[in-house]
Design a protein around this motif. Structure first.
Motif, PDB file in Angstrom:
ATOM      1  N   SER A 165       2.349   2.738  -3.594  1.00  0.00           N
ATOM      2  CA  SER A 165       1.932   1.583  -2.793  1.00  0.00           C
ATOM      3  C   SER A 165       0.466   1.619  -2.374  1.00  0.00           C
ATOM      4  CB  SER A 165       2.808   1.468  -1.545  1.00  0.00           C
ATOM      5  OG  SER A 165       2.613   2.594  -0.710  1.00  0.00           O
ATOM      6  N   ARG A 166      -0.212   2.745  -2.617  1.00  0.00           N
ATOM      7  CA  ARG A 166      -1.584   2.802  -2.112  1.00  0.00           C
ATOM      8  C   ARG A 166      -2.417   3.830  -2.885  1.00  0.00           C
ATOM      9  NH1 ARG A 166      -1.871   2.958   3.297  1.00  0.00           N
ATOM     10  NH2 ARG A 166      -3.951   3.785   3.067  1.00  0.00           N
ATOM     11  N   ASP A 167      -3.732   3.690  -2.721  1.00  0.00           N
ATOM     12  CA  ASP A 167      -4.623   4.715  -3.261  1.00  0.00           C
ATOM     13  C   ASP A 167      -5.078   5.619  -2.118  1.00  0.00           C
ATOM     14  OD1 ASP A 167      -6.668   3.371  -1.906  1.00  0.00           O
ATOM     15  OD2 ASP A 167      -7.469   2.413  -3.699  1.00  0.00           O
ATOM     16  N   HIS A 168      -6.237   6.241  -2.219  1.00  0.00           N
ATOM     17  CA  HIS A 168      -6.648   7.215  -1.214  1.00  0.00           C
ATOM     18  C   HIS A 168      -7.533   6.660  -0.094  1.00  0.00           C
ATOM     19  CE1 HIS A 168      -5.708  10.870  -4.008  1.00  0.00           C
ATOM     20  NE2 HIS A 168      -4.645  10.360  -3.439  1.00  0.00           N
ATOM     21  N   ALA A 169      -7.661   5.342  -0.015  1.00  0.00           N
ATOM     22  CA  ALA A 169      -8.433   4.772   1.095  1.00  0.00           C
ATOM     23  C   ALA A 169      -7.602   4.897   2.368  1.00  0.00           C
ATOM     24  CB  ALA A 169      -8.757   3.312   0.815  1.00  0.00           C
ATOM     25  N   PRO A 170      -8.166   5.467   3.434  1.00  0.00           N
ATOM     26  CA  PRO A 170      -7.316   5.805   4.570  1.00  0.00           C
ATOM     27  C   PRO A 170      -6.806   4.632   5.392  1.00  0.00           C
ATOM     28  CG  PRO A 170      -9.601   6.460   4.963  1.00  0.00           C
ATOM     29  CD  PRO A 170      -9.521   6.005   3.544  1.00  0.00           C
ATOM     30  N   PHE A 171      -7.600   3.597   5.582  1.00  0.00           N
ATOM     31  CA  PHE A 171      -7.131   2.614   6.567  1.00  0.00           C
ATOM     32  C   PHE A 171      -6.767   1.246   5.987  1.00  0.00           C
ATOM     33  CE2 PHE A 171     -11.775   2.281   6.740  1.00  0.00           C
ATOM     34  CZ  PHE A 171     -11.978   0.920   6.694  1.00  0.00           C
ATOM     35  N   ALA A 172      -6.664   1.167   4.677  1.00  0.00           N
ATOM     36  CA  ALA A 172      -6.263  -0.104   4.067  1.00  0.00           C
ATOM     37  C   ALA A 172      -4.749  -0.288   4.222  1.00  0.00           C
ATOM     38  CB  ALA A 172      -6.644  -0.101   2.593  1.00  0.00           C
ATOM     39  N   VAL A 173      -4.342  -1.514   4.488  1.00  0.00           N
ATOM     40  CA  VAL A 173      -2.901  -1.777   4.637  1.00  0.00           C
ATOM     41  C   VAL A 173      -2.211  -1.710   3.275  1.00  0.00           C
ATOM     42  CG1 VAL A 173      -3.133  -3.174   6.714  1.00  0.00           C
ATOM     43  CG2 VAL A 173      -3.243  -4.270   4.457  1.00  0.00           C
ATOM     44  N   SER A 174      -0.934  -1.417   3.320  1.00  0.00           N
ATOM     45  CA  SER A 174      -0.129  -1.387   2.094  1.00  0.00           C
ATOM     46  C   SER A 174       1.338  -1.407   2.470  1.00  0.00           C
ATOM     47  CB  SER A 174      -0.419  -0.114   1.284  1.00  0.00           C
ATOM     48  OG  SER A 174       0.084   1.020   1.964  1.00  0.00           O
ATOM     49  N   ALA A 175       2.162  -1.772   1.503  1.00  0.00           N
ATOM     50  CA  ALA A 175       3.614  -1.685   1.665  1.00  0.00           C
ATOM     51  C   ALA A 175       4.198  -1.430   0.288  1.00  0.00           C
ATOM     52  CB  ALA A 175       4.160  -2.992   2.248  1.00  0.00           C
ATOM     53  N   PRO A 176       5.345  -0.753   0.236  1.00  0.00           N
ATOM     54  CA  PRO A 176       5.939  -0.487  -1.075  1.00  0.00           C
ATOM     55  C   PRO A 176       6.190  -1.783  -1.834  1.00  0.00           C
ATOM     56  CG  PRO A 176       7.021   0.818   0.614  1.00  0.00           C
ATOM     57  CD  PRO A 176       6.114  -0.153   1.329  1.00  0.00           C
ATOM     58  N   PRO A 177       5.835  -1.802  -3.126  1.00  0.00           N
ATOM     59  CA  PRO A 177       6.078  -2.989  -3.953  1.00  0.00           C
ATOM     60  C   PRO A 177       7.577  -3.146  -4.224  1.00  0.00           C
ATOM     61  CG  PRO A 177       5.403  -1.170  -5.325  1.00  0.00           C
ATOM     62  CD  PRO A 177       5.305  -0.675  -3.912  1.00  0.00           C
ATOM     63  N   PHE A 178       7.983  -4.349  -4.641  1.00  0.00           N
ATOM     64  CA  PHE A 178       9.419  -4.528  -4.935  1.00  0.00           C
ATOM     65  C   PHE A 178       9.811  -3.780  -6.206  1.00  0.00           C
ATOM     66  CE2 PHE A 178      10.056  -7.369  -8.557  1.00  0.00           C
ATOM     67  CZ  PHE A 178       8.824  -7.987  -8.712  1.00  0.00           C
ATOM     68  N   ALA A 179       8.814  -3.507  -7.058  1.00  0.00           N
ATOM     69  CA  ALA A 179       9.123  -2.747  -8.274  1.00  0.00           C
ATOM     70  C   ALA A 179       7.850  -2.123  -8.831  1.00  0.00           C
ATOM     71  CB  ALA A 179       9.758  -3.647  -9.330  1.00  0.00           C
ATOM     72  N   VAL A 180       8.038  -1.047  -9.569  1.00  0.00           N
ATOM     73  CA  VAL A 180       6.940  -0.385 -10.275  1.00  0.00           C
ATOM     74  C   VAL A 180       7.314  -0.302 -11.751  1.00  0.00           C
ATOM     75  CG1 VAL A 180       5.637   1.763 -10.570  1.00  0.00           C
ATOM     76  CG2 VAL A 180       6.309   1.018  -8.270  1.00  0.00           C
ATOM     77  N   LEU A 181       6.430  -0.816 -12.585  1.00  0.00           N
ATOM     78  CA  LEU A 181       6.634  -0.684 -14.031  1.00  0.00           C
ATOM     79  C   LEU A 181       5.771   0.464 -14.539  1.00  0.00           C
ATOM     80  CD1 LEU A 181       7.622  -1.655 -16.850  1.00  0.00           C
ATOM     81  CD2 LEU A 181       5.670  -3.243 -16.856  1.00  0.00           C
ATOM     82  N   LEU A 182       6.409   1.479 -15.076  1.00  0.00           N
ATOM     83  CA  LEU A 182       5.650   2.544 -15.750  1.00  0.00           C
ATOM     84  C   LEU A 182       5.479   2.104 -17.203  1.00  0.00           C
ATOM     85  CD1 LEU A 182       7.286   5.853 -14.407  1.00  0.00           C
ATOM     86  CD2 LEU A 182       5.419   4.502 -13.450  1.00  0.00           C
ATOM     87  N   ALA A 183       4.389   1.391 -17.443  1.00  0.00           N
ATOM     88  CA  ALA A 183       4.236   0.699 -18.728  1.00  0.00           C
ATOM     89  C   ALA A 183       4.083   1.667 -19.887  1.00  0.00           C
ATOM     90  CB  ALA A 183       3.030  -0.234 -18.661  1.00  0.00           C
ATOM     91  N   LYS A 184       4.691   1.316 -21.017  1.00  0.00           N
ATOM     92  CA  LYS A 184       4.586   2.149 -22.226  1.00  0.00           C
ATOM     93  C   LYS A 184       3.570   1.589 -23.211  1.00  0.00           C
ATOM     94  CE  LYS A 184       9.335   3.870 -22.175  1.00  0.00           C
ATOM     95  NZ  LYS A 184       9.797   2.902 -21.130  1.00  0.00           N
ATOM     96  N   ASN A 185       3.345   0.291 -23.157  1.00  0.00           N
ATOM     97  CA  ASN A 185       2.420  -0.323 -24.111  1.00  0.00           C
ATOM     98  C   ASN A 185       1.985  -1.704 -23.622  1.00  0.00           C
ATOM     99  OD1 ASN A 185       4.523  -2.215 -24.920  1.00  0.00           O
ATOM    100  ND2 ASN A 185       5.468  -0.438 -25.950  1.00  0.00           N
ATOM    101  N   ALA A 186       1.019  -2.272 -24.342  1.00  0.00           N
ATOM    102  CA  ALA A 186       0.465  -3.572 -23.933  1.00  0.00           C
ATOM    103  C   ALA A 186       1.510  -4.683 -24.015  1.00  0.00           C
ATOM    104  CB  ALA A 186      -0.744  -3.913 -24.795  1.00  0.00           C
ATOM    105  N   GLN A 187       2.418  -4.567 -24.981  1.00  0.00           N
ATOM    106  CA  GLN A 187       3.430  -5.612 -25.147  1.00  0.00           C
ATOM    107  C   GLN A 187       4.325  -5.697 -23.905  1.00  0.00           C
ATOM    108  OE1 GLN A 187       2.525  -3.390 -27.553  1.00  0.00           O
ATOM    109  NE2 GLN A 187       1.396  -4.971 -28.698  1.00  0.00           N
ATOM    110  N   GLU A 188       4.672  -4.534 -23.367  1.00  0.00           N
ATOM    111  CA  GLU A 188       5.497  -4.502 -22.165  1.00  0.00           C
ATOM    112  C   GLU A 188       4.749  -5.125 -20.981  1.00  0.00           C
ATOM    113  OE1 GLU A 188       8.332  -0.792 -22.099  1.00  0.00           O
ATOM    114  OE2 GLU A 188       6.811  -0.571 -20.550  1.00  0.00           O
TER     115      GLU A 188
END
Lengths: 449, 449
Positions: free
Chosen positions: B28-51
């Motif tokens: 849900s976030r990178d390493h910036a300390p004070f930026a807001v974030s929330a878990p996404p409804f889904a994460v796609l671990l993409a295998k290729n551009a077509q996906e």
């Protein structure tokens, strides 16, 4: 004529607006030989961005095509006008606005001649490095509009790598500032480098903030002859490991043309490589050893600047020597460096097939080749064959993973080849980007895209 | 949840689509300390551009925000998601597709780790030069999306200078190829470098063709201490004449933080400069002479690689040493190099005024500074002051002709500062460009522009 009167009124009495057809004719084209052109209805010798803004507001409202030019030294018809066009020349906007030696940048008007900036930088131990062959007369604005290359770009990169920020007048007349004078910036989209190489189709570049670099030491120069272009090109790929600041190739046809004009000082071989090293001169000996693996015939080097001028003369004379032989069509393609030899073989076959002289030389280290087709002045049949050969050369390059233009641009002579390299979607994106910046399509219509 | 089911159906059974909230939270976030974030409804671990294309077609039709990430090592909240978002991670697309040593290029998938390409290049005597501090875990796609910098960029340029061509999936699902594998090309508009630094807002970069360079020789390393940052910064500007491949500055606050953790091996001074030369090691002595004109306290150099690691340790430890002291806010601004001293004085005044520790270090040769604000963990009043100080630092940089971000990006923490640097018209142009590529505004909404 009403356009002329109305434009003149819009610009005011201080503007230099020319409609004398003797003069406008001289502003109707660049140096591309076979691109069509006609004198524009008027030429504005712009004095500042505000004047250009006024002209563009008028042109945009009246849907008048606008062709921007610097020195007119282009080689792709990018600055060619038609009778309906207004030409805006930036040649009078030729002031170096500031040279900040400590921060290694200069702010210049677009009409400053390339070499004039380099000369000014030299006083501070700095250099403006991009060195198109036209650098003694081409303008920095034109260099940016075409993303001009040159010989030292093999080490230092082409124009775009040296541009930090731009002032641009949009088609709608707004004067905008893009980029940052800082060496690094990721604050905005990179619109600066979108404008570089856009050939006057997205806006008119009026000021540039350019990188100055620590002036390289005088180079050592090496010249090496080989039995064939194949061998010389193969050697060139390996010579890149010495980080040359110049790595040029000249074929036998061109060598003969030079020899017929000025004695080369060495025997005409199958091909010549010219290399300069501006760091570690002591590598010249190693470089010659490298050349021996590719059937080197003969090679010499020197770090004496006078010798250097003598050694690279053959490259400087390459194009003018071919021009002496007749009408010329100078092509410009870029290839993977490993494909140069195959490219040259195919162009040599084309030369035999079409019965046309084609001299080949170019920036071997960048894979940027300039086959130059020569035919007799006034021989229209040969001129037609030359035009066809010009196209075939582009197609040969593309078939080898190369591209239609390395440094001269698409202008008005190569649009037909672009579709071979990009998908219809990318072509559509280019048109949409164009429309974002130039909604009425007045800027250099029919060029580039 | 219906989005999840429908997306899963659209992607097919082979896709790795994660909705487990324990896992999505970690995306849900990178390493910036004070930026807001929330878990996404889904994460796609993409295998290729077509996906990715299928996912974007679905997201575009359903107006679902899409956040792309590589390793999540960003420092500006550019990869932060909200609960409505789909996160697409490219970490599994980590193959080097080809490494063409003769032509000095590599084609890679976007999820390849920076150092892995450099390691592969090393076998051929080549290097992938851009060296962000995160290079051992950040991805090349992420580096391109943020136009990442690093230490050797002072000589070799930031990421954008090393990117030739891209494969991009557009918001509408088309997979396009931009740029040319040739070293030079002016055939199209430069859309490649428009994508570099666009922080995932214009399309998803799936493949990159990158420059490999001749591997520089092991550098000589020089360390020099000065009584003040003012003197060190002034020396840095002059030391550029030796064409350093690293030129870093560290202030006294940071030196003390390092000293408190690991002995420096030298007396804490007002400031330290670290320089590397990868060409002409013999210039180290001249460089020290130059430093003497700026009240050099002490200086040593070595061309032994083991010594080098020891000498630059102070810079490598700068940020972790400050992190040991409490919660940190790492800022990133770029300035004219001649303004570094004045910038540091103003930030030091800010430190006193706000009663916050601010360590200052950065890429002096590029004018790219990283003031790092430290406060006690859990002290919310200090955290608020730190956030305000973070903003003040950006404004100080801008007031000195600097820019809001040198290399970390705007992300979701610096949009408020961009308007200080660009006109409303340029801001509007940025939005129009965004719309051209992403008509429904699904790609990383609220970031960058």
């Amino acid at each position: 004529m009403s356009h002329l009167v109305a434009l003149s009124a819009a610009l005011g009495p201080d503007a230099t607006l020319i409609s004398d057809s003797d003069i406008t004719a001289s502003y109707s084209r660049d140096h591309a030989p076979f691109a069509v052109s006609a004198p524009p209805f008027a030429v504005l010798l712009a004095k500042n961005a505000q004047e250009i803004s006024k002209a563009l507001i008028f042109a945009n409202e009246n849907k008048i095509p606008v062709v921007t030019r610097g020195a007119g030294s282009g080689l792709s018809g990018g600055a060619n006008s038609d009778a309906q066009s207004l030409v805006i020349s930036l040649e009078k906007m030729n002031r170096i606005l500031s040279l900040d030696a400590a921060n290694q940048i200069a702010r210049v008007q677009a009409g400053v001649i390339n070499i004039d900036l380099d000369t000014a930088a030299k006083e501070h131990g700095l250099a403006y490095l991009p060195d198109p062959a036209s650098r003694e007369w081409s303008t920095l604005g034109g260099n940016a509009a075409t993303n001009a290359g040159g010989m030292c770009c093999v080490k230092y990169g082409v124009t775009t790598a040296h541009v930090r920020a731009l002032q641009v007048v949009l088609a709608t007349g707004e004067i905008i500032e893009l980029g940052s004078a800082t060496k690094k910036s990721v604050t905005t989209y990179d619109l600066v480098h979108l404008f570089v190489g856009s050939e006057g189709t997205l806006g008119i570049i009026t000021e540039l903030t350019l990188n100055l670099e620590i002036r390289p030491a005088p180079p050592a120069t090496l010249i090496a002859t080989f039995p064939s272009v194949t061998k010389a090109a193969a050697a060139a790929a390996v010579l890149l490991k010495y980080r040359p600041s110049m790595l040029e190739i000249v074929d036998q046809t061109t060598l003969k043309a030079v020899q017929a004009w000025h004695p080369l000082g060495f025997e005409v071989a199958g091909s010549v490589l010219l290399m300069q090293l501006d760091e570690n001169h002591s590598l010249c000996e190693a470089a010659l050893e490298t050349c021996k693996k590719f059937d080197l015939i003969d090679g010499v080097y020197s770090d004496d600047p006078a010798d250097a001028a003598d050694l690279i003369r053959v490259r400087k004379l390459a194009y003018p020597a071919l021009e002496r032989m007749g009408a010329t069509l100078l092509d410009d393609v870029a290839l993977p460096i490993t494909k140069i030899a195959e490219f040259v073989e195919k162009v040599e076959a084309l030369s035999r097939e079409t019965n046309l002289v084609i001299g080949i030389f170019g920036h071997a280290g960048d894979g940027n080749m300039h086959p130059t087709i020569v035919h007799d002045h006034g021989d229209t049949a040969a001129a037609d064959r030359a035009k066809q050969a010009f196209a075939r050369i582009v197609e040969i390059a593309q078939s080898l993973g190369g591209t239609a233009s390395g440094e001269h641009g698409i202008g008005s002579i190569k649009q037909g080849f672009v579709a071979n390299e990009i998908s219809p979607k990318v072509a559509a994106l280019q048109r949409e980007v164009k429309k974002t910046f130039d909604p009425n399509g007045i800027l250099n219509p029919g060029k580039k895209i």
